[in-house]
Design a protein around this motif. Structure first.
Motif, PDB file in Angstrom:
ATOM      1  N   UNK A 180       0.796  -1.228   0.000  1.00  0.00           N
ATOM      2  CA  UNK A 180       0.000   0.000   0.000  1.00  0.00           C
ATOM      3  C   UNK A 180       0.827   1.277   0.000  1.00  0.00           C
ATOM      4  N   UNK A 181       2.139   1.179   0.127  1.00  0.00           N
ATOM      5  CA  UNK A 181       2.969   2.361   0.366  1.00  0.00           C
ATOM      6  C   UNK A 181       2.810   3.447  -0.705  1.00  0.00           C
ATOM      7  N   UNK A 182       2.605   3.084  -1.949  1.00  0.00           N
ATOM      8  CA  UNK A 182       2.479   4.085  -3.018  1.00  0.00           C
ATOM      9  C   UNK A 182       1.043   4.275  -3.487  1.00  0.00           C
ATOM     10  N   UNK A 183       0.101   3.650  -2.802  1.00  0.00           N
ATOM     11  CA  UNK A 183      -1.308   3.777  -3.187  1.00  0.00           C
ATOM     12  C   UNK A 183      -1.960   4.839  -2.304  1.00  0.00           C
ATOM     13  N   UNK A 184      -2.820   5.646  -2.909  1.00  0.00           N
ATOM     14  CA  UNK A 184      -3.460   6.714  -2.154  1.00  0.00           C
ATOM     15  C   UNK A 184      -4.951   6.774  -2.472  1.00  0.00           C
ATOM     16  N   UNK A 185      -5.310   7.289  -3.630  1.00  0.00           N
ATOM     17  CA  UNK A 185      -6.722   7.417  -3.970  1.00  0.00           C
ATOM     18  C   UNK A 185      -7.347   6.026  -4.102  1.00  0.00           C
ATOM     19  N   UNK A 186      -8.495   5.847  -3.444  1.00  0.00           N
ATOM     20  CA  UNK A 186      -9.189   4.570  -3.505  1.00  0.00           C
ATOM     21  C   UNK A 186      -8.577   3.477  -2.647  1.00  0.00           C
ATOM     22  N   UNK A 187      -7.703   3.865  -1.705  1.00  0.00           N
ATOM     23  CA  UNK A 187      -7.061   2.840  -0.883  1.00  0.00           C
ATOM     24  C   UNK A 187      -7.269   3.040   0.621  1.00  0.00           C
ATOM     25  N   UNK A 188      -7.820   4.152   1.033  1.00  0.00           N
ATOM     26  CA  UNK A 188      -8.070   4.412   2.443  1.00  0.00           C
ATOM     27  C   UNK A 188      -9.315   3.638   2.885  1.00  0.00           C
ATOM     28  N   UNK A 189      -9.549   3.571   4.183  1.00  0.00           N
ATOM     29  CA  UNK A 189     -10.643   2.764   4.713  1.00  0.00           C
ATOM     30  C   UNK A 189     -11.142   3.355   6.028  1.00  0.00           C
ATOM     31  N   UNK A 190     -12.265   2.833   6.485  1.00  0.00           N
ATOM     32  CA  UNK A 190     -12.656   3.098   7.862  1.00  0.00           C
ATOM     33  C   UNK A 190     -11.841   2.135   8.725  1.00  0.00           C
ATOM     34  N   UNK A 210     -16.254  15.133   3.280  1.00  0.00           N
ATOM     35  CA  UNK A 210     -16.964  13.999   2.689  1.00  0.00           C
ATOM     36  C   UNK A 210     -16.673  13.817   1.196  1.00  0.00           C
ATOM     37  N   UNK A 211     -16.621  14.907   0.445  1.00  0.00           N
ATOM     38  CA  UNK A 211     -16.376  14.798  -0.999  1.00  0.00           C
ATOM     39  C   UNK A 211     -15.013  14.163  -1.277  1.00  0.00           C
ATOM     40  N   UNK A 212     -13.998  14.602  -0.553  1.00  0.00           N
ATOM     41  CA  UNK A 212     -12.659  14.036  -0.743  1.00  0.00           C
ATOM     42  C   UNK A 212     -12.589  12.613  -0.195  1.00  0.00           C
ATOM     43  N   UNK A 213     -13.287  12.348   0.900  1.00  0.00           N
ATOM     44  CA  UNK A 213     -13.299  10.999   1.475  1.00  0.00           C
ATOM     45  C   UNK A 213     -13.816   9.983   0.469  1.00  0.00           C
ATOM     46  N   UNK A 214     -14.806  10.373  -0.323  1.00  0.00           N
ATOM     47  CA  UNK A 214     -15.353   9.461  -1.335  1.00  0.00           C
ATOM     48  C   UNK A 214     -14.325   9.123  -2.413  1.00  0.00           C
ATOM     49  N   UNK A 215     -13.368  10.000  -2.640  1.00  0.00           N
ATOM     50  CA  UNK A 215     -12.310   9.735  -3.617  1.00  0.00           C
ATOM     51  C   UNK A 215     -11.195   8.878  -3.021  1.00  0.00           C
ATOM     52  N   UNK A 265     -15.722   0.182  -2.457  1.00  0.00           N
ATOM     53  CA  UNK A 265     -16.793  -0.589  -1.838  1.00  0.00           C
ATOM     54  C   UNK A 265     -17.307  -0.018  -0.532  1.00  0.00           C
ATOM     55  N   UNK A 266     -16.597   0.971   0.035  1.00  0.00           N
ATOM     56  CA  UNK A 266     -17.030   1.595   1.286  1.00  0.00           C
ATOM     57  C   UNK A 266     -17.654   2.979   1.085  1.00  0.00           C
ATOM     58  N   UNK A 267     -17.694   3.466  -0.138  1.00  0.00           N
ATOM     59  CA  UNK A 267     -18.296   4.777  -0.423  1.00  0.00           C
ATOM     60  C   UNK A 267     -19.719   4.889   0.123  1.00  0.00           C
TER      61      UNK A 267
END
Length: 155
Positions: free
Chosen positions: A30-40, A129-134, A139-141
């Motif tokens: 995950x080190x170089x992944x950002x958009x679409x890789x975060x989670x709750x 919220x808008x940035x969180x969705x990005x 699958x968690x959007x």
């Protein structure tokens, strides 16, 4: 039987914005992944474990947050993998610099025979919220959207 996870979406009202705390997975994948890789913050439940208690435990293990207050159950989500995630929204605050995550061990680099230890979560951050969705795993959007709809009804 599908795997089941439980977690907590910590949110705060910042002037006219609602922000959510998301976490970024640790480890070399995950080190170089950002958009679409975060989670709750979330994790798998133990057999027979209460879902909310599991969400509180997993959030503490991944972040150090001791969750308490008025928990708002959100609709469970089924992921592409078949895993079902249960989540609760909780209003609160947390300084991402206070992040305390448990860790895991794996052989890295591959085939090196070297065991390395990595944090399960390497960073946490607040996002509107808008940035969180990005940023969040796609699958968690729906968790973010449901929270957004609830907050808009309360205002």
């Amino acid at each position: 039987m599908p795997k089941i996870s439980a977690g907590i979406i910590l949110y705060r009202l910042n002037n006219s914005d609602t922000e959510v705390l998301l976490v970024h997975p640790g480890g070399p994948f995950w080190v170089k992944k950002n958009m679409g890789s975060w989670s709750i913050p979330k994790g798998e439940i133990e057999p027979e474990e209460d879902l909310l208690e599991a969400a509180i435990r997993e959030t503490k293990e991944e972040t150090g947050i001791k969750s308490k207050g008025k928990f708002i159950a959100l609709s469970p989500l089924k992921q592409k993998s078949g895993k079902i995630i249960h989540a609760w929204a909780l209003q609160g605050n947390f300084d991402p610099l206070d992040l305390k995550s448990n860790s895991f061990e794996m052989i890295w680099p591959p085939k090196s025979g070297k065991n390395n230890v990595f944090p399960e979560i390497d960073k946490a951050a607040w996002f509107p919220l808008k940035e969180a969705k990005l940023r969040i795993v796609p699958g968690q959007i729906p968790f973010i959207t449901e929270l957004e709809n609830l907050v808009n009804r309360w205002r």
